[in-house]
Design an enzyme around this catalytic site. Structure first.
Site, mmCIF file in Angstrom:
data_model
loop_
_atom_site.group_PDB
_atom_site.id
_atom_site.type_symbol
_atom_site.label_atom_id
_atom_site.label_comp_id
_atom_site.label_asym_id
_atom_site.label_seq_id
_atom_site.Cartn_x
_atom_site.Cartn_y
_atom_site.Cartn_z
ATOM 1 N N ASP A 1 79.067 70.786 21.860
ATOM 2 C CA ASP A 1 80.511 71.016 21.799
ATOM 3 C C ASP A 1 81.252 69.964 22.623
ATOM 4 O O ASP A 1 82.184 70.283 23.363
ATOM 5 C CB ASP A 1 80.849 72.439 22.287
ATOM 6 N N ASN B 1 86.508 69.281 26.919
ATOM 7 C CA ASN B 1 85.334 69.557 27.754
ATOM 8 C C ASN B 1 84.934 68.353 28.600
ATOM 9 O O ASN B 1 83.836 68.325 29.156
ATOM 10 C CB ASN B 1 84.158 69.990 26.882
#
Length: 732
Positions: A253, A258
């Site tokens: 991901d 992130n």
């Protein structure tokens, strides 16, 4: 509000009741707890405990919700979190275990992130707490644990470290290092906002300055220093991913949200909630798509679990670099299905078509990182980082742009159905044109003068006759050439060179090949000579098989002449005296010339049968079996002859492989014996070659067959045993 099947599993029914209750709370409803307890008395104790825990946690979280509406943007600590701002100084609003909650800094799909203080160590941390709804879903709970476990085993300068993991009064949490800064997602948003403003550069400055300010440079005026800074940030992320991949963790991901940048300009990788670890039994079923669609790889988009590996992180990081360079996603569409289709079937726009100021080397690196096929991307994240370092060092990058042929081949692979349809249409069109042309030509010929039609017909007939005659002559020539080749096989098998025990197997193989060819010729042409030769060779092969077995018997019995063998099987002097006449007859047979018509070798079957009976009268059963074991220990083609192979119960594949190995050795034997001055001179080389050949055959056997073979060979003889040859002179 709550529906339940009374016949369902009790645990599933309780889970359904709790999920319906939490979802009703999130919709703003106030379910009647007393009614729930009365409706489901079998779960009254579990429901009461849940309500009590819920009330305690609501009292802890209530002050946090009050402060969540305003404040300054702080460091994000999780993927899919919404930043909160708060202009006030953080204050204690509750406590979970060893952690004093100061304020909420983010909220995501599974949990809430708080700025907190670890009381025992007096340090500031980011505390991620699993939400109530997620705690009720076993998959969400497992993913939360998976995130903590994956991050906790990674220790890298660019991966956010995990300090502690725990559960406090049914509340799941883990503590991480608190990062002061912002995510790349916020950086991209700020750059897009600043795209319409004029100002000085930000990322092109040194690491000690803020990453981006309200006065960021216009997109069109970005210089090489800006792109160098972007390359440096992505290189840090690639090095962190390489470390994670080396320890068996695939993030799955990677996206701007992130990837954090602290106030010192250093990048951090965070949120391992969807990570896949080595030997992971899997949180993702086959066909389930995980990740963020804008940044997931094509293999993630189609949900094929077996083909998703560390290269999916390379694609996602490449997509992040693409967006940092162009300020637009790789595929900028909002519809989910359209996005997944483009991920799998469409090529992205080259970054320099969006912004010509992007360096060509970075464009080449990005296009390799986001290639459709995993095999076309960088093999490792370290290779990705190394190419970025080459760009930073002003050295040529290793990535190369795909050629027109490469792009065409990839397009064909992605559109196989369309290409097949187009090819079919082209074929139908070609056939239609050919038919139309033929019809027009035929009509034109029909309209010509009758005399010319007759002359043309005669000319065509003459040409057909000539072509037929040429084909007949060519067929006859091919037939004769094939006959000569087959006859050569038969002639070779009659050579005196082959009248030697180790080469008898090769002689059999030549005749068997001749049978196969003669069979094919007899089916294609009614040739009486071929049929006669076929029957003759079949009889010769059958006799050779019988002679080969008899020769092996003679060779086995002649071993009794050697003192080493006599000692090994325990022959007494009386037994040796009884066997001497038989061995003398066999020795005379061995020394006879195969070229003499009256040679005893024409009676090999009778000689072997008679000698065998006489030897069996003298030897015990165990001595006779041991004699055969010793015979199999001497290197040569007899070791894995037909009787030995039949005893091992080989599969068809093993038979084919062993036949190939033996054929190679037999032809090598032919070359060896035909070039040696004397047979005795080449005997060591011959035995060495067959020893290696037999070792290769043993490697083909399975364990049970090897055990059987070990029993057939027995323990090795203590001494040197020689193979009983026909003659010591070279064949003529």
């Amino acid at each position: 509000m709550v529906s339940s099947d009374r016949g369902a599993d009790p645990n599933d029914r309780l889970n359904s009741i709790l999920v319906d209750y939490v979802e009703a709370l999130e919709r703003g409803e106030r379910p009647d707890r007393r009614r729930l307890l009365d409706s489901f008395p079998e779960h009254a104790r579990e429901l009461a405990a849940f309500f009590a825990t819920r009330d305690r946690l609501d009292r802890i979280v209530a002050p946090i919700r009050t402060l969540a509406g305003s404040g300054i943007r702080r460091g994000l600590q999780s993927t899919q979190v919404d930043t909160r701002t708060d202009s006030s100084t953080p204050s204690e609003i509750g406590q979970i275990g060893d952690f004093l909650l100061l304020r909420e800094v983010g909220r995501g799909g599974m949990g809430v992130v708080y700025e907190a203080e670890q009381v025992s160590l007096r340090r500031r941390v980011a505390l991620k707490v699993l939400s109530f709804a997620s705690a009720l879903d076993p998959r969400h709970l497992q993913r939360f644990r998976n995130e903590a476990q994956a991050a906790a085993q990674l220790h890298h300068t660019h991966i956010v470290p995990v300090f502690a993991v725990g559960v406090e009064r049914a509340v799941h949490y883990y503590a991480m290092q608190f990062i002061e800064g912002q995510s790349l997602a916020q950086l991209i948003a700020d750059l897009r906002t600043a795209n319409s403003r004029s100002s000085a550069t930000a990322l092109s400055s040194n690491h000690d300055t803020p990453i981006v300010t309200a006065n960021s440079a216009e997109r069109g005026s970005r210089g090489r220093a800006y792109f160098r800074r972007i390359a440096e940030l992505v290189k840090q992320a690639a090095e962190a991913l390489e470390y994670a991949h080396q320890v068996g963790v695939v993030h799955r991901d990677i996206k701007p949200a992130n990837l954090m940048i602290d106030d010192a300009g250093r990048l951090w990788v965070t949120d391992f909630g969807l990570a896949q670890m080595r030997n992971d039994t899997g949180l993702t079923a086959t066909g389930e798509v995980v990740g963020t669609a804008l940044y997931m790889s094509p293999e993630q988009a189609v949900g094929q679990r077996g083909v998703v590996d560390h290269r999916t992180d390379i694609y996602s990081l490449g997509a992040t670099l693409y967006e940092l360079l162009t300020l637009t996603p790789v595929f900028d569409v909002e519809d989910g299905r359209a996005l997944l289709y483009q991920l799998v079937h469409r090529d992205p726009r080259p970054p320099r078509t969006v912004d010509r100021s992007i360096p060509p080397e970075l464009e080449t690196i990005v296009l390799k990182a986001i290639a459709k096929a995993p095999t076309d991307r960088y093999a490792t994240a370290q290779e990705f980082a190394a190419d970025l370092q080459r760009f930073l060092d002003d050295r040529p990058v290793l990535a190369r742009r795909p050629t027109l042929r490469d792009r065409a081949a990839k397009w064909v692979r992605r559109h196989r159905l369309l290409v097949a349809i187009a090819a079919g249409c082209f074929l139908l069109t070609t056939v239609g044109l050919a038919i139309s042309t033929a019809l027009i030509a035929r009509e034109k010929i029909a309209a010509e003068d009758a005399y010319r039609r007759e002359c043309r017909a005669k000319e065509q007939e003459r040409q057909r006759a000539e072509e037929a005659e040429a084909r007949r002559l060519e067929a006859d020539q091919n037939y004769l050439r094939t006959r000569r080749a087959v006859d050569l096989f038969v002639e070779l098998s009659n050579e005196e060179l082959f009248d030697f025990l180790p080469l008898t197997g090769l002689r059999v193989r030549l005749l068997e090949a001749a049978i196969a060819y003669y069979q094919e010729l007899s089916e294609s042409r009614a040739d009486p000579l071929v049929r006669a030769n076929l029957e003759t060779i079949r009889g010769r092969v059958a006799r050779l098989h019988e002679d080969l077995g008899s020769l092996n018997v003679v060779s086995t019995l002649l071993l009794l002449e050697q003192p080493v063998v006599r000692t090994d099987i325990g022959l007494t002097s009386d037994a040796i005296d009884q066997l001497t006449p038989t061995l003398d007859r066999l020795r005379a047979y061995r020394q006879s010339s195969p070229s003499q018509p009256e040679s005893p070798k024409s009676q090999i079957g009778e000689i072997a049968a008679e000698a065998l009976k006489e030897v069996q009268k003298v030897l015990r059963v165990d001595q006779y079996l041991r004699l055969h074991q010793i015979f199999r220990q001497i290197p040569g083609p007899h070791v894995f002859g037909r009787p030995s192979l039949e005893a091992l119960s080989l599969s068809d594949a093993q038979k084919i492989q062993i036949r190939r190995i033996r054929s190679e050795a037999l032809y090598a034997s032919l070359r060896l014996w035909s070039t040696a001055e004397t047979r005795s001179a080449s005997q060591p080389e011959f035995e060495g070659m067959w020893a290696r050949t037999n070792e290769r055959i043993i490697e083909v056997l399975i364990p049970s067959q090897r055990t059987k073979w070990a029993e057939m060979v027995g323990p090795p003889v203590q001494g040197e045993v020689k193979f009983p040859l026909h003659s010591s002179t070279r064949p003529r």
